[in-house]
Design an enzyme around this catalytic site. Structure first.
Site, mmCIF file in Angstrom:
data_model
loop_
_atom_site.group_PDB
_atom_site.id
_atom_site.type_symbol
_atom_site.label_atom_id
_atom_site.label_comp_id
_atom_site.label_asym_id
_atom_site.label_seq_id
_atom_site.Cartn_x
_atom_site.Cartn_y
_atom_site.Cartn_z
ATOM 1 N N SER A 121 63.026 28.313 124.130
ATOM 2 C CA SER A 121 63.621 27.377 123.179
ATOM 3 C C SER A 121 65.046 27.768 122.831
ATOM 4 O O SER A 121 65.875 26.914 122.538
ATOM 5 C CB SER A 121 62.832 27.378 121.871
ATOM 6 O OG SER A 121 61.493 27.062 122.097
ATOM 7 N N HIS A 142 64.915 23.698 129.620
ATOM 8 C CA HIS A 142 64.298 23.522 128.302
ATOM 9 C C HIS A 142 63.798 22.088 128.137
ATOM 10 O O HIS A 142 64.584 21.146 128.055
ATOM 11 C CB HIS A 142 65.319 23.854 127.201
ATOM 12 C CG HIS A 142 64.781 23.660 125.824
ATOM 13 N ND1 HIS A 142 65.442 22.964 124.847
ATOM 14 C CD2 HIS A 142 63.602 24.066 125.256
ATOM 15 C CE1 HIS A 142 64.710 22.949 123.744
ATOM 16 N NE2 HIS A 142 63.599 23.609 123.968
ATOM 17 N N GLU A 154 67.036 20.231 129.354
ATOM 18 C CA GLU A 154 68.327 20.913 129.354
ATOM 19 C C GLU A 154 68.305 22.003 130.419
ATOM 20 O O GLU A 154 67.484 22.916 130.353
ATOM 21 C CB GLU A 154 68.589 21.557 127.994
ATOM 22 C CG GLU A 154 68.664 20.551 126.871
ATOM 23 C CD GLU A 154 68.872 21.236 125.533
ATOM 24 O OE1 GLU A 154 70.025 21.369 125.122
ATOM 25 O OE2 GLU A 154 67.878 21.640 124.899
ATOM 26 N N ASN A 193 68.421 22.398 120.298
ATOM 27 C CA ASN A 193 68.022 23.221 119.158
ATOM 28 C C ASN A 193 69.195 23.575 118.251
ATOM 29 O O ASN A 193 69.022 23.709 117.037
ATOM 30 C CB ASN A 193 67.279 24.477 119.607
ATOM 31 C CG ASN A 193 65.785 24.207 119.666
ATOM 32 O OD1 ASN A 193 65.270 23.400 118.886
ATOM 33 N ND2 ASN A 193 65.084 24.841 120.578
HETATM 34 N N1 LIG Z 1 55.970 24.535 121.263
HETATM 35 C C1 LIG Z 1 57.093 23.852 121.370
HETATM 36 O O1 LIG Z 1 57.303 22.820 120.686
HETATM 37 C C2 LIG Z 1 58.148 24.265 122.348
HETATM 38 C C3 LIG Z 1 59.163 23.361 122.720
HETATM 39 C C4 LIG Z 1 60.121 23.755 123.667
HETATM 40 C C5 LIG Z 1 60.086 25.015 124.206
HETATM 41 N N2 LIG Z 1 59.091 25.888 123.824
HETATM 42 C C6 LIG Z 1 59.088 27.223 124.459
HETATM 43 O O2 LIG Z 1 58.116 27.198 125.517
HETATM 44 C C7 LIG Z 1 57.511 28.497 125.647
HETATM 45 C C8 LIG Z 1 56.012 28.368 125.469
HETATM 46 O O3 LIG Z 1 55.739 27.819 124.204
HETATM 47 P P1 LIG Z 1 54.291 27.225 123.831
HETATM 48 O O4 LIG Z 1 54.472 26.558 122.516
HETATM 49 O O5 LIG Z 1 53.726 26.480 124.989
HETATM 50 O O6 LIG Z 1 53.451 28.585 123.633
HETATM 51 P P2 LIG Z 1 51.858 28.772 123.567
HETATM 52 O O7 LIG Z 1 51.645 29.967 122.713
HETATM 53 O O8 LIG Z 1 51.180 27.490 123.217
HETATM 54 O O9 LIG Z 1 51.460 29.108 125.079
HETATM 55 C C9 LIG Z 1 51.853 30.266 125.759
HETATM 56 C C10 LIG Z 1 50.786 30.575 126.801
HETATM 57 O O10 LIG Z 1 51.270 31.596 127.667
HETATM 58 C C11 LIG Z 1 50.185 32.493 127.937
HETATM 59 N N3 LIG Z 1 50.771 33.773 128.361
HETATM 60 C C12 LIG Z 1 51.104 34.855 127.629
HETATM 61 N N4 LIG Z 1 51.642 35.816 128.425
HETATM 62 C C13 LIG Z 1 51.630 35.327 129.687
HETATM 63 C C14 LIG Z 1 52.037 35.836 130.947
HETATM 64 N N5 LIG Z 1 52.575 37.045 131.071
HETATM 65 N N6 LIG Z 1 51.869 35.064 132.037
HETATM 66 C C15 LIG Z 1 51.318 33.826 131.939
HETATM 67 N N7 LIG Z 1 50.909 33.288 130.773
HETATM 68 C C16 LIG Z 1 51.076 34.025 129.659
HETATM 69 C C17 LIG Z 1 49.436 32.560 126.615
HETATM 70 O O11 LIG Z 1 48.138 33.084 126.790
HETATM 71 C C18 LIG Z 1 49.470 31.078 126.209
HETATM 72 O O12 LIG Z 1 48.414 30.373 126.831
HETATM 73 C C19 LIG Z 1 58.205 29.380 124.597
HETATM 74 O O13 LIG Z 1 59.282 30.039 125.178
HETATM 75 C C20 LIG Z 1 58.684 28.372 123.559
HETATM 76 O O14 LIG Z 1 59.768 28.837 122.806
HETATM 77 C C21 LIG Z 1 58.123 25.549 122.930
#
Ligand SMILES: NC(=O)c1ccc[n+]([C@@H]2O[C@H](COP(=O)([O-])OP(=O)(O)OC[C@H]3O[C@@H](n4cnc5c(N)ncnc54)[C@H](O)[C@@H]3O)[C@@H](O)[C@H]2O)c1
Length: 315
Positions: A121, A142, A154, A193
């Site tokens: 993010s 992103h 992005e 962001n």
């Molecule tokens: N949630 C949002 O609204 C949003 C929006 C844009 C970007 N992001 C970014 O996307 C990324 C993921 O966010 P999310 O909300 O999906 O998180 P989340 O916590 O819902 O999911 C992350 C997943 O990754 C798994 N994981 C952990 N370590 C791992 C590894 N080494 N290899 C493979 N899988 C692994 C976890 O078990 C979990 O299932 C982050 O960098 C976040 O900042 C999130």
């Protein structure tokens, strides 16, 4: 030289990984959703099911195509999936050490020309690239939540990123009907962001100053600025309004706006008290358990409806 993407591995079976993975099968791309634990796929499967259901309900996909998409996504915890990936999109938690370990390990598993992209993010692409072997194949991609519905992606070029990597992804996403924006250089938080948090900083400052409640600030955006933002951004809005007015207001107003540099006090208080928003029943608003499903359904239907209306109006 641009690369053809035949196989994508989306790493991280959470909210974003699940949503990102369901976009590729429709375009004939072999899609693997990789995660660390089998149990992650319960949540990922549910996210995929309800996302596809929303696309069917809102006329974006037929039920048959939605079922085919779900069937084509391969769920795995086996690292072998990286061995012949053309593209890896990392969507693991926003924790620096986890990302560091991931890139150090996966860099060694994939072929040298596999494109590695992070859905971070806000973390600097240059900082992450330090963990990547051959950082010229690494960039930021992103997606915004829900990634299968919001067109924007992005693409951030780090100092070491090969231009052809960005062009490959730009073309791929454009061909998939997304609206990629290519950042010319790395910046923390990227565009969306930075803009979102500039607005949130001022919004919470106004609440702290007793000017308005969160409800009225949200209504101001929803029925005011937000409607214009669905048509254009701040620059076109200024052009349409007249630059001299915007210039005078900027000179009069800027010194009065929040320039808080360290933290968001309201957010900090809520988080300290154990509130996480809709998932814990309390954030800036109070929620019932059924609200999560209803809020997501309404959000998806409204965004898809707006995008459909735009297509029809501009056809
Ligand atoms: N949630 C949002 O609204 C949003 C929006 C844009 C970007 N992001 C970014 O996307 C990324 C993921 O966010 P999310 O909300 O999906 O998180 P989340 O916590 O819902 O999911 C992350 C997943 O990754 C798994 N994981 C952990 N370590 C791992 C590894 N080494 N290899 C493979 N899988 C692994 C976890 O078990 C979990 O299932 C982050 O960098 C976040 O900042 C999130």
């Amino acid at each position: 030289m641009k690369k053809t993407i035949k196989k994508v591995v989306v790493a991280g079976g959470g909210l974003m990984g699940a949503g990102i993975s369901l976009m590729f099968p429709e375009y004939g791309i072999e899609t693997v959703l990789y995660s660390v634990a089998e149990k992650d796929f319960d949540k990922a499967g549910k996210v995929i099911d309800k996302s596809l259901a929303a696309l069917v309900e809102n006329g974006r996909l037929t039920r048959q195509i939605a079922d085919e998409i779900k069937e084509k996504i391969q769920f795995t915890v086996d690292k072998k999936c990286f061995e012949n990936a053309d593209l890896v999109i990392e969507a693991i938690p926003e924790i620096m050490d986890l990302k560091k370990n991931f890139y150090e390990e996966v860099s060694e598993l994939v072929p040298e020309d596999t494109i590695l992209a992070s859905n971070t993010s806000a973390i600097s692409v240059n900082q992450l690239s330090e963990f990547v072997k051959f950082p010229e194949r690494f960039c930021g991609t992103h997606f915004l939540n829900p990634p299968h519905i919001i067109p924007l992606v992005e693409i951030t070029k780090g100092d070491k990123t090969d231009q052809a990597v960005c062009e490959t992804l730009y073309t791929l996403f454009k061909d998939m009907g997304k609206e990629p924006v290519l950042l010319k250089k790395d910046v923390k938080g990227f565009l969306s962001n930075r803009l979102q948090f500039a607005l949130l900083r001022e919004a919470t400052y106004l609440v702290e100053q007793g000017v308005a409640d969160p409800e009225d600030i949200d209504r101001t955006i929803k029925y005011g600025n937000g409607l214009r933002y669905t048509c254009s951004g701040p620059f076109k809005i200024a052009d349409l309004g007249g630059l001299s007015v915007f210039n005078s207001v900027a000179k009069y107003l800027y010194s009065d706006l929040s320039d808080e540099k360290s933290e968001n006090h309201l957010l900090d208080e809520l988080v300290e008290e154990g509130n996480n928003g809709i998932s814990t029943g309390k954030g800036f608003y109070e929620y019932q358990e059924s609200d999560l499903v209803n809020e997501e359904k309404t959000r998806d239907a409204m965004i898809l409806g707006i995008l459909k209306a735009e297509k029809e109006l501009l056809a």
